[in-house]
Design an enzyme around this catalytic site. Sequence first.
Site, PDB file in Angstrom:
ATOM      1  N   GLU A  37      52.813  54.686  65.773  1.00  0.00           N
ATOM      2  CA  GLU A  37      53.624  55.000  64.602  1.00  0.00           C
ATOM      3  C   GLU A  37      54.646  53.864  64.477  1.00  0.00           C
ATOM      4  OE1 GLU A  37      56.286  58.363  64.894  1.00  0.00           O
ATOM      5  OE2 GLU A  37      56.578  58.428  62.710  1.00  0.00           O
ATOM      6  N   ARG A 262      50.331  59.802  80.343  1.00  0.00           N
ATOM      7  CA  ARG A 262      51.051  58.586  79.986  1.00  0.00           C
ATOM      8  C   ARG A 262      51.754  58.031  81.221  1.00  0.00           C
ATOM      9  NH1 ARG A 262      55.117  61.514  76.475  1.00  0.00           N
ATOM     10  NH2 ARG A 262      54.662  59.908  74.987  1.00  0.00           N
ATOM     11  N   LYS A 272      61.284  56.907  73.721  1.00  0.00           N
ATOM     12  CA  LYS A 272      61.785  56.122  72.598  1.00  0.00           C
ATOM     13  C   LYS A 272      63.211  56.536  72.242  1.00  0.00           C
ATOM     14  CE  LYS A 272      57.969  55.162  69.611  1.00  0.00           C
ATOM     15  NZ  LYS A 272      57.258  55.517  68.369  1.00  0.00           N
TER      16      LYS A 272
END
Length: 564
Positions: A37, A262, A272
């Site tokens: 994204e 992850r 993030k």
Amino acid sequence: MDTEDKEQSRDFIRDIIDDDLKTGKYEGRVHTRFPPEPNGYLHIGHGKAICLNFGIAEQYGGLCNLRFDDTNPTREGEEYVQSIIEDIKWLGFDWEDRLYFASDYFDQMYEYAVQLVKDGKAYVDDLNAEEISEHRGTLTSPGKNSPYRDRPVEENLNLLEKMKAGEFGDGEKVLRARIDMAHPNMNMRDPVMYRILHAAHHRTGDKWCIYPMYDWAHGLEDSIEKITHSICSLEFENHRPLYDWFLDELGVYHPQQIEFARLNLSYTIMSKRKLIRLVEEGDVSGWDDPRMPTISGIRRRGYSPESIRSFCRRIGVAKFNSTISLELLEHCVRQDLNKTSLRFMGVLRPLKVVIDNYPEGQVEELDAVNNPEDPDAGTRKVPFSKVLYIEREDFMEDPPKKFYRLSPGREVRLRYAYFVTCTDVVKDENGEVIEVHCTYDPATRGGDSPDGRKVKSTLHWVSAERALDAEVRLYDKLFTVEDPLGQKDADFRDFLNPDSLEILKSCKAEPAAGNLKPFDRIQFERIGYFCVDPDSAEEKPVFNRAVGLRDTWARIQKQQKKKK
RNA sequence: UGCCCGGUGGUGUAAUUGGUAACACACCAGACUCUGGUUCUGGUAUCCAAGGUUCGAGUCCUUGCCGGGCAACCA
């Protein structure tokens, strides 16, 4: 690269692909994608996903697309697109002409939505966000149907058209899938497919005021691109039934979603949102601060693309939530930089040395090897003169056991130069040694003694007369604890390492180190691997420490301290 | 008191798919060395638990324990 390094160990994803290849599930095709994204900068966790997706495509002779999942114009923008493209290229991957955007598929997605409405599988809901949430039930109790759930198809079609046409305000209506409000999987309780957002999109401008939700959009994107294996992280596992449901109801091409764990790295964070806080609170200088786990930070720090790829190869892929130790990353960096980086001599904390029996004003150009691991790297000249700098910690007036370096009466080698023996020290009023006097043995020119006598150590040095002034930035772990987010009753920022950056402004380097470009990676012999920072000025370069050399002496010191 | 997923040395990952636990990092000891780097040699250390199936289980089954995820009009 060694063939050994190239070897890819097995993992459950490659097992699945092997099976699919065997059964001919996708006509022998392997086609993956990396779907970021564009709302932030890439970090090394994304690096793992990038290496996985592009790596699998490469290994199986397949393809990997770069696709921006730009379905939310309120958070996304062009500047992120550019940085993401730059980072993936830097990592060494190529998507050829397959650069795609989810927004390119908006028309197609809308057509599919109309199809579902016509099939009675989707409906327009007038409930607001809060009401929808209330109707959803809880983890342990079923939800309730919306009063608008049974609208006739024609009405839904009409309303959806009006939503698209901009006749409603933000949040007034949504399109939802008609599945099961009592489903044990919350994702299946009539998930929202479209929301109204009167916001300009970085690519489609004002064309749309309804935007698709992730679950609705993502499977379609994969389907449209004929992806075979849609690899995503573990938190989407519960979304897979919905991914499958949409594709099955539409009767379109159906990729296989596969989830993996992850990356977590010790002594740092990967979120993030939390990385944004570090930038906004000024804990770091920006997204590319060399302490950040971002790709741009790592790049500026001096980690090489190959070392990142090697790291991602070694950590493997699994479904277990693990934390990789930072040491492994650093090992990969050292391993690559040892083979590839040019050597220079640089003194971080200079201590003046005078060679008393060396002719005043004389300068000799001595040969030094550029990279002992790579004969093709050649040699260079290093100037030697009467007054030199050595590393302050390479001299001790009163050396402890196992200290092999310079001290009064002791002979050591100056690398590529001469054997020197310490004869005297000069101290300031505080008793601190500020100057060391030595004599040199002219017969040892180049660093070898004709009589075969040995010295215990070799020191790096810089000619004072010809020294290049440099700034060195020593970077260390960003946090003091392995898991900054897992500490009870504490904010992760409480564990920021106050010593994560030390700036040394009066370093001395050999002249050849002045001919480097920003982002060049070198080794300062006996110290570590460094990267030329873009802040460098012509007359004063700035070097970032990527990682230190393994330091046996430091380990011995630690052991000695423990014993005491 | 729901659903989904996971648990192999200190840390990660693997085990020819049911055949007697390996590789890497880290750590320890030694060799070599014009970087106390690199390289080389050796060493310490592992299947969450209990049952079951089987000649044989890390692998299959059951139960338990522990960990993660899920209730944005985020992705």
